[in-house]
Design a protein around this motif. Sequence first.
Motif, PDB file in Angstrom:
ATOM      1  N   SER A 346       0.833  -1.209   0.000  1.00 30.56           N
ATOM      2  CA  SER A 346       0.000   0.000   0.000  1.00 30.56           C
ATOM      3  C   SER A 346       0.865   1.255   0.000  1.00 30.56           C
ATOM      4  N   ASP A 347       1.990   1.221   0.708  1.00 31.64           N
ATOM      5  CA  ASP A 347       2.898   2.365   0.712  1.00 31.64           C
ATOM      6  C   ASP A 347       3.438   2.645  -0.682  1.00 31.64           C
ATOM      7  N   ASP A 348       3.875   1.600  -1.371  1.00 32.26           N
ATOM      8  CA  ASP A 348       4.377   1.797  -2.742  1.00 32.26           C
ATOM      9  C   ASP A 348       3.277   2.297  -3.669  1.00 32.26           C
ATOM     10  N   ILE A 349       2.068   1.793  -3.479  1.00 33.49           N
ATOM     11  CA  ILE A 349       0.962   2.204  -4.352  1.00 33.49           C
ATOM     12  C   ILE A 349       0.584   3.659  -4.101  1.00 33.49           C
ATOM     13  N   ILE A 350       0.527   4.066  -2.836  1.00 30.28           N
ATOM     14  CA  ILE A 350       0.190   5.463  -2.531  1.00 30.28           C
ATOM     15  C   ILE A 350       1.279   6.401  -3.052  1.00 30.28           C
ATOM     16  N   ASN A 351       2.531   6.006  -2.924  1.00 32.45           N
ATOM     17  CA  ASN A 351       3.619   6.833  -3.446  1.00 32.45           C
ATOM     18  C   ASN A 351       3.594   6.941  -4.961  1.00 32.45           C
ATOM     19  N   ALA A 352       2.982   5.941  -5.627  1.00 32.59           N
ATOM     20  CA  ALA A 352       2.911   5.972  -7.084  1.00 32.59           C
ATOM     21  C   ALA A 352       1.824   6.903  -7.604  1.00 32.59           C
ATOM     22  N   VAL A 353       0.940   7.396  -6.732  1.00 35.51           N
ATOM     23  CA  VAL A 353      -0.085   8.358  -7.173  1.00 35.51           C
ATOM     24  C   VAL A 353       0.616   9.641  -7.606  1.00 35.51           C
ATOM     25  N   PRO A 354       0.292  10.197  -8.761  1.00 37.12           N
ATOM     26  CA  PRO A 354       0.983  11.401  -9.240  1.00 37.12           C
ATOM     27  C   PRO A 354       0.926  12.545  -8.230  1.00 37.12           C
ATOM     28  N   GLN A 355       2.048  13.238  -8.107  1.00 35.50           N
ATOM     29  CA  GLN A 355       2.126  14.368  -7.197  1.00 35.50           C
ATOM     30  C   GLN A 355       1.181  15.484  -7.605  1.00 35.50           C
ATOM     31  N   SER A 356       0.815  15.539  -8.884  1.00 36.72           N
ATOM     32  CA  SER A 356      -0.091  16.592  -9.352  1.00 36.72           C
ATOM     33  C   SER A 356      -1.452  16.504  -8.668  1.00 36.72           C
ATOM     34  N   LEU A 357      -1.913  15.289  -8.323  1.00 42.10           N
ATOM     35  CA  LEU A 357      -3.183  15.157  -7.620  1.00 42.10           C
ATOM     36  C   LEU A 357      -3.090  15.764  -6.223  1.00 42.10           C
ATOM     37  N   ARG A 358      -1.978  15.569  -5.550  1.00 45.15           N
ATOM     38  CA  ARG A 358      -1.796  16.182  -4.232  1.00 45.15           C
ATOM     39  C   ARG A 358      -1.750  17.698  -4.349  1.00 45.15           C
ATOM     40  N   ASP A 359      -0.958  18.171  -5.310  1.00 45.67           N
ATOM     41  CA  ASP A 359      -0.816  19.627  -5.470  1.00 45.67           C
ATOM     42  C   ASP A 359      -2.153  20.279  -5.805  1.00 45.67           C
ATOM     43  N   GLY A 360      -2.933  19.617  -6.653  1.00 50.32           N
ATOM     44  CA  GLY A 360      -4.237  20.176  -6.999  1.00 50.32           C
ATOM     45  C   GLY A 360      -5.171  20.228  -5.808  1.00 50.32           C
ATOM     46  N   SER A 361      -5.120  19.202  -4.978  1.00 54.11           N
ATOM     47  CA  SER A 361      -5.971  19.188  -3.785  1.00 54.11           C
ATOM     48  C   SER A 361      -5.550  20.280  -2.803  1.00 54.11           C
ATOM     49  N   TYR A 362      -4.240  20.427  -2.595  1.00 61.79           N
ATOM     50  CA  TYR A 362      -3.781  21.478  -1.691  1.00 61.79           C
ATOM     51  C   TYR A 362      -4.102  22.856  -2.240  1.00 61.79           C
ATOM     52  N   ALA A 363      -4.048  23.011  -3.553  1.00 59.46           N
ATOM     53  CA  ALA A 363      -4.349  24.311  -4.157  1.00 59.46           C
ATOM     54  C   ALA A 363      -5.816  24.700  -3.972  1.00 59.46           C
ATOM     55  N   MET A 364      -6.670  23.680  -3.859  1.00 60.06           N
ATOM     56  CA  MET A 364      -8.090  23.950  -3.635  1.00 60.06           C
ATOM     57  C   MET A 364      -8.402  24.206  -2.165  1.00 60.06           C
ATOM     58  N   GLY A 365      -7.396  24.172  -1.302  1.00 61.86           N
ATOM     59  CA  GLY A 365      -7.596  24.458   0.113  1.00 61.86           C
ATOM     60  C   GLY A 365      -7.832  23.245   0.981  1.00 61.86           C
ATOM     61  N   ALA A 366      -7.653  22.047   0.446  1.00 62.05           N
ATOM     62  CA  ALA A 366      -7.879  20.839   1.239  1.00 62.05           C
ATOM     63  C   ALA A 366      -6.734  20.629   2.212  1.00 62.05           C
ATOM     64  N   THR A 367      -7.043  20.054   3.351  1.00 61.58           N
ATOM     65  CA  THR A 367      -6.014  19.710   4.317  1.00 61.58           C
ATOM     66  C   THR A 367      -5.352  18.386   3.915  1.00 61.58           C
ATOM     67  N   LYS A 368      -4.320  18.006   4.666  1.00 57.14           N
ATOM     68  CA  LYS A 368      -3.628  16.756   4.345  1.00 57.14           C
ATOM     69  C   LYS A 368      -4.538  15.551   4.540  1.00 57.14           C
ATOM     70  N   SER A 369      -5.310  15.549   5.627  1.00 57.05           N
ATOM     71  CA  SER A 369      -6.199  14.413   5.864  1.00 57.05           C
ATOM     72  C   SER A 369      -7.300  14.339   4.809  1.00 57.05           C
ATOM     73  N   GLU A 370      -7.830  15.505   4.382  1.00 57.48           N
ATOM     74  CA  GLU A 370      -8.832  15.505   3.311  1.00 57.48           C
ATOM     75  C   GLU A 370      -8.231  15.040   2.000  1.00 57.48           C
ATOM     76  N   THR A 371      -7.005  15.407   1.731  1.00 63.08           N
ATOM     77  CA  THR A 371      -6.331  14.955   0.508  1.00 63.08           C
ATOM     78  C   THR A 371      -6.140  13.446   0.519  1.00 63.08           C
ATOM     79  N   VAL A 372      -5.748  12.928   1.679  1.00 65.36           N
ATOM     80  CA  VAL A 372      -5.557  11.481   1.776  1.00 65.36           C
ATOM     81  C   VAL A 372      -6.870  10.746   1.595  1.00 65.36           C
ATOM     82  N   GLY A 373      -7.938  11.216   2.275  1.00 69.66           N
ATOM     83  CA  GLY A 373      -9.199  10.496   2.254  1.00 69.66           C
ATOM     84  C   GLY A 373      -9.977  10.643   0.966  1.00 69.66           C
ATOM     85  N   ARG A 374      -9.882  11.802   0.315  1.00 69.38           N
ATOM     86  CA  ARG A 374     -10.735  12.058  -0.848  1.00 69.38           C
ATOM     87  C   ARG A 374     -10.001  12.019  -2.178  1.00 69.38           C
ATOM     88  N   VAL A 375      -8.671  12.009  -2.147  1.00 69.50           N
ATOM     89  CA  VAL A 375      -7.916  12.019  -3.403  1.00 69.50           C
ATOM     90  C   VAL A 375      -7.001  10.800  -3.506  1.00 69.50           C
TER      91      VAL A 375
END
Length: 475
Positions: A346-375
């Motif tokens: 699961s760690d390798d799979i989560i790390n394989a998610v593109p960083q752009s999805l994280r950046d987009g979520s943070y840019a929309m104002g989401a917190t880290k926990s919201e990014t993890v749970g919803r993205v």
Amino acid sequence: MALIVFAVLAAVALGAFLAARARARVRSGAAWHSGPVYHAVQALIWTLAPALLVLVLAAVFSDALWLQVMSAGLPEPIQALEPFRRQAFLSEVRLVGAGGLPMQIWTGELSGLLQSEAARSSRVQGLLDAAAAVAAVTLALLGGLIGVLQVRPGLRARNRVEAWIGGALFVCSAVAVLTTVGIVASLLFESLRFFQTVPVLEFLFGTQWSPQIAIRADQIGSSGAFGAVPLFVGTFLIMAIAMLVAAPIGLFSAIYLSEYASGASRAVIKPLLEILAGVPTVVYGFFAALTVGPALRGFFNGIGAQLLGGPLDSVGQYLLLVQNQMALVAGAVMGIMLIPFVSSLSDDIINAVPQSLRDGSYAMGATKSETVGRVLLPAALPGIAGALLLAVSRAIGETMIVTMAAGLAANLTLNPLDTVTTVTVQIVTLLTGDQEFNSPKTLAAFGLGLTLFVLTLCLNIVAQRIVQAYREQYD
């Protein structure tokens, strides 16, 4: 002998490789189709392929040749033996000829013949080994010479090398496929023999498992009970307990390591988690039987005594009758064993998610926990489902922990405090020791194996469908 032969083959192959590469580097005015390395590799293949083929054939047919040569010159007293005793005598002849100690079961004239035949066996085996070694080295020398002499500008060495590589990969794939076909065919053949004796419906839906078949019809228990429902219930009960332990701990560990842990913490925690994957299952079994089982027995028995309103007595009047072996112990310890499978994958799979999805979520104002749970988790869900499926397959196939921590009793119960058994444990039990493969007791192991194979296949198909559906959503 074997080490010397392989050392000689390695030296010849290295010499052919270097000679072909040096010959290819002496470039003339003509254009070379392939580089020097391809010519060298082709010479290496010409050297090793025939030699290794000879060694493989010698290993396959050596026993048959030895038996044919030895049988042709056996003295009359040995030929007069019954076939079974003659085979046993030849087996000990080969053992003594190879340097082993005799078992002292042959007396009289046979005892003297044993030593002489052992000496002849040693000579025969030596000649066979020497012939195989000489043939292999000779073919290696001839092949290396041909490979070196073939080096020329117009030779398509690269195409030939790639064809050899493709052929080797095809052979490996064919071996894997044929192995699978052989396993399925053997299961089907033996299972059909079992189901000719025991009805399929009785096996799949019967609730009594007692595969004891007496040798004589007048003995007690001359007809066993082959209802496998208690085995399936015990298997899935222990698997469910194991996944209740491994899935949340492993997944939450992967999320922490991937998104929250610092580099220093990750460098320490991840290797420590993966150490659990290298611990032998028998160690987990000892841990369950000697530590976890007694601890849980004392805990539940103490609670039972308090709830029943009195102290424990020698008769066990207020005892809950909870023993060391129970489904809860096996499932909990098995879940600990499965944590690294879920966590690492699961760690390798989560790390394989593109960083752009994280950046987009943070840019929309989401917190880290919201990014993890919803993205991150929805995007990584196909891979996480595969990791959980791998853990489920490992839990279904585990044997040692269940044997030591859950017992061998086939009880139809969903109580995690009772002793249960699993399909794999019963397969091992049925096939342990000298068994006759004509009785339903032994053939029942193949019926269990085939049923478990079909259930696992269905589970894989369902999981694959789920993975494909979510993968299409996030592609």
